[in-house]
Design a protein around this motif. Structure first.
Motif, mmCIF file in Angstrom:
data_model
loop_
_atom_site.group_PDB
_atom_site.id
_atom_site.type_symbol
_atom_site.label_atom_id
_atom_site.label_comp_id
_atom_site.label_asym_id
_atom_site.label_seq_id
_atom_site.Cartn_x
_atom_site.Cartn_y
_atom_site.Cartn_z
ATOM 1 N N HIS A 98 47.453 56.702 37.910
ATOM 2 C CA HIS A 98 47.437 57.786 38.164
ATOM 3 C C HIS A 98 46.042 58.200 39.643
ATOM 4 C CE1 HIS A 98 48.313 58.932 34.242
ATOM 5 N NE2 HIS A 98 47.385 58.054 34.013
ATOM 6 N N GLY A 99 45.953 57.182 39.919
ATOM 7 C CA GLY A 99 45.224 57.549 40.994
ATOM 8 C C GLY A 99 44.982 55.642 41.988
ATOM 9 N N LEU A 100 44.411 56.014 43.481
ATOM 10 C CA LEU A 100 44.710 55.011 44.142
ATOM 11 C C LEU A 100 44.084 54.768 45.121
ATOM 12 C CD1 LEU A 100 47.555 51.835 44.191
ATOM 13 C CD2 LEU A 100 46.785 53.258 46.351
ATOM 14 N N TRP A 101 43.182 53.987 45.936
ATOM 15 C CA TRP A 101 42.379 53.998 47.296
ATOM 16 C C TRP A 101 42.231 52.357 47.229
ATOM 17 C CZ3 TRP A 101 38.882 51.252 49.024
ATOM 18 C CH2 TRP A 101 37.997 51.031 49.804
ATOM 19 N N SER A 102 42.644 51.747 49.083
ATOM 20 C CA SER A 102 43.044 50.935 49.332
ATOM 21 C C SER A 102 42.045 50.723 50.441
ATOM 22 C CB SER A 102 44.087 50.541 49.896
ATOM 23 O OG SER A 102 44.886 51.334 51.459
ATOM 24 N N GLY A 103 41.286 49.538 51.086
ATOM 25 C CA GLY A 103 40.197 49.288 51.965
ATOM 26 C C GLY A 103 39.535 47.968 52.080
ATOM 27 N N GLY A 104 39.068 47.717 53.770
ATOM 28 C CA GLY A 104 38.552 46.533 52.958
ATOM 29 C C GLY A 104 39.281 45.542 52.765
ATOM 30 N N GLY A 105 40.414 45.708 53.140
ATOM 31 C CA GLY A 105 41.777 44.667 52.094
ATOM 32 C C GLY A 105 42.032 44.321 50.155
ATOM 33 N N GLU A 106 41.742 45.507 49.952
ATOM 34 C CA GLU A 106 41.202 45.867 48.611
ATOM 35 C C GLU A 106 42.357 46.912 47.721
ATOM 36 O OE1 GLU A 106 37.483 44.467 46.878
ATOM 37 O OE2 GLU A 106 36.688 44.087 47.808
ATOM 38 N N LEU A 107 42.898 46.665 47.170
ATOM 39 C CA LEU A 107 43.425 48.145 46.528
ATOM 40 C C LEU A 107 42.848 48.524 44.903
ATOM 41 C CD1 LEU A 107 47.077 47.033 46.748
ATOM 42 C CD2 LEU A 107 45.885 49.392 47.605
ATOM 43 N N PHE A 108 42.583 49.583 44.571
ATOM 44 C CA PHE A 108 41.711 51.007 43.378
ATOM 45 C C PHE A 108 42.943 50.840 43.095
ATOM 46 C CE2 PHE A 108 38.030 48.377 45.375
ATOM 47 C CZ PHE A 108 37.539 47.673 44.908
ATOM 48 N N THR A 112 45.564 54.283 32.026
ATOM 49 C CA THR A 112 45.619 54.549 31.431
ATOM 50 C C THR A 112 44.047 53.556 30.848
ATOM 51 O OG1 THR A 112 47.289 55.664 30.550
ATOM 52 C CG2 THR A 112 46.650 54.695 28.600
ATOM 53 N N GLY A 113 44.716 52.516 31.042
ATOM 54 C CA GLY A 113 43.494 51.448 30.569
ATOM 55 C C GLY A 113 42.358 51.073 31.294
ATOM 56 N N GLY A 114 41.815 51.942 32.305
ATOM 57 C CA GLY A 114 40.586 51.731 33.235
ATOM 58 C C GLY A 114 40.753 51.274 34.866
ATOM 59 N N LEU A 115 39.988 50.821 34.906
ATOM 60 C CA LEU A 115 40.253 50.687 36.800
ATOM 61 C C LEU A 115 40.645 49.363 36.632
ATOM 62 C CD1 LEU A 115 38.840 51.519 38.902
ATOM 63 C CD2 LEU A 115 37.164 50.517 38.703
ATOM 64 N N LEU A 116 41.485 49.363 37.921
ATOM 65 C CA LEU A 116 41.858 47.948 38.671
ATOM 66 C C LEU A 116 41.724 47.414 39.734
ATOM 67 C CD1 LEU A 116 45.507 49.088 36.931
ATOM 68 C CD2 LEU A 116 44.476 46.746 36.119
ATOM 69 N N ARG A 117 41.856 46.305 40.155
ATOM 70 C CA ARG A 117 41.611 45.678 41.399
ATOM 71 C C ARG A 117 42.494 44.787 41.690
ATOM 72 N NH1 ARG A 117 36.277 42.812 43.045
ATOM 73 N NH2 ARG A 117 36.488 41.896 45.133
ATOM 74 N N SER A 118 43.195 45.348 43.024
ATOM 75 C CA SER A 118 43.589 44.116 44.022
ATOM 76 C C SER A 118 43.028 43.294 45.170
ATOM 77 C CB SER A 118 45.453 44.258 44.047
ATOM 78 O OG SER A 118 46.088 43.335 44.518
#
Length: 167
Positions: A98-108, A112-118
């Motif tokens: 549903h939502g996405l943000w990237s910065g500092g070399g990371e994606l959030f 439905t499952g919660g918060l994911l990080r790459s």
């Protein structure tokens, strides 16, 4: 613009680079002329719906949605203004983003499952916080992140490992 039954997300880096997505099948549009004309973005597969679009620039745009038959969540990335779209690994998130943000070399990403990080551009994901469905995420940096959902707003100062409710 021929729209679906509703627009779900809009993102642009300026008046001559705007994306809109919606909840009709296969609906991702891009304008490069101040919204005078719109063009279909050729997605690799037909979507049940597209529910988010977000980017950091013309050559870094993410599109999230779901594909049939079981409304499996998918996340796509383009690095060339929408000419070529690559699917990111979906094995670990499965549900719609549903939502996405990237910065500092990371994606959030939220869903439905919660918060994911790459930490590798979406090639793999870690579920950092299991929570009720989260709809949105914004951060000034990976250690100053906010995530929200229905009756929920939370803040993280540790890269999304923990979310503390905001009153």
């Amino acid at each position: 613009i021929d729209g679906p039954t509703g627009f779900t997300s809009i993102w642009g880096r300026g008046p001559d680079d705007i994306y809109v997505v919606g909840d009709g099948p296969y609906y991702v549009q891009h304008s490069t002329d101040g919204a005078a004309t719109w063009h279909d973005v050729a997605m690799p597969v037909q979507l049940d719906y597209a529910n988010m679009v977000w980017g950091t620039g013309a050559n870094d745009v993410y599109i999230g949605g779901a594909i049939p038959p079981e409304t499996q969540g998918v996340l796509y990335h383009t690095t060339d203004g929408g000419s070529a779209i690559a699917e990111l690994d979906d094995a670990q998130y499965g549900a719609a983003i549903h939502g996405l943000w990237s910065g500092g070399g990371e994606l959030f990403a939220t869903g439905t499952g919660g918060l994911l990080r790459s930490t590798n551009g979406g090639s793999s994901w870690d579920l950092t916080v299991t929570a009720q469905e989260l709809q949105s995420v914004w951060a000034s940096a990976p250690d100053d992140l906010y995530a929200g959902g229905v009756l929920t707003l939370a803040h993280s100062t540790d890269g999304g490992v923990t979310l503390t409710p905001v009153s």
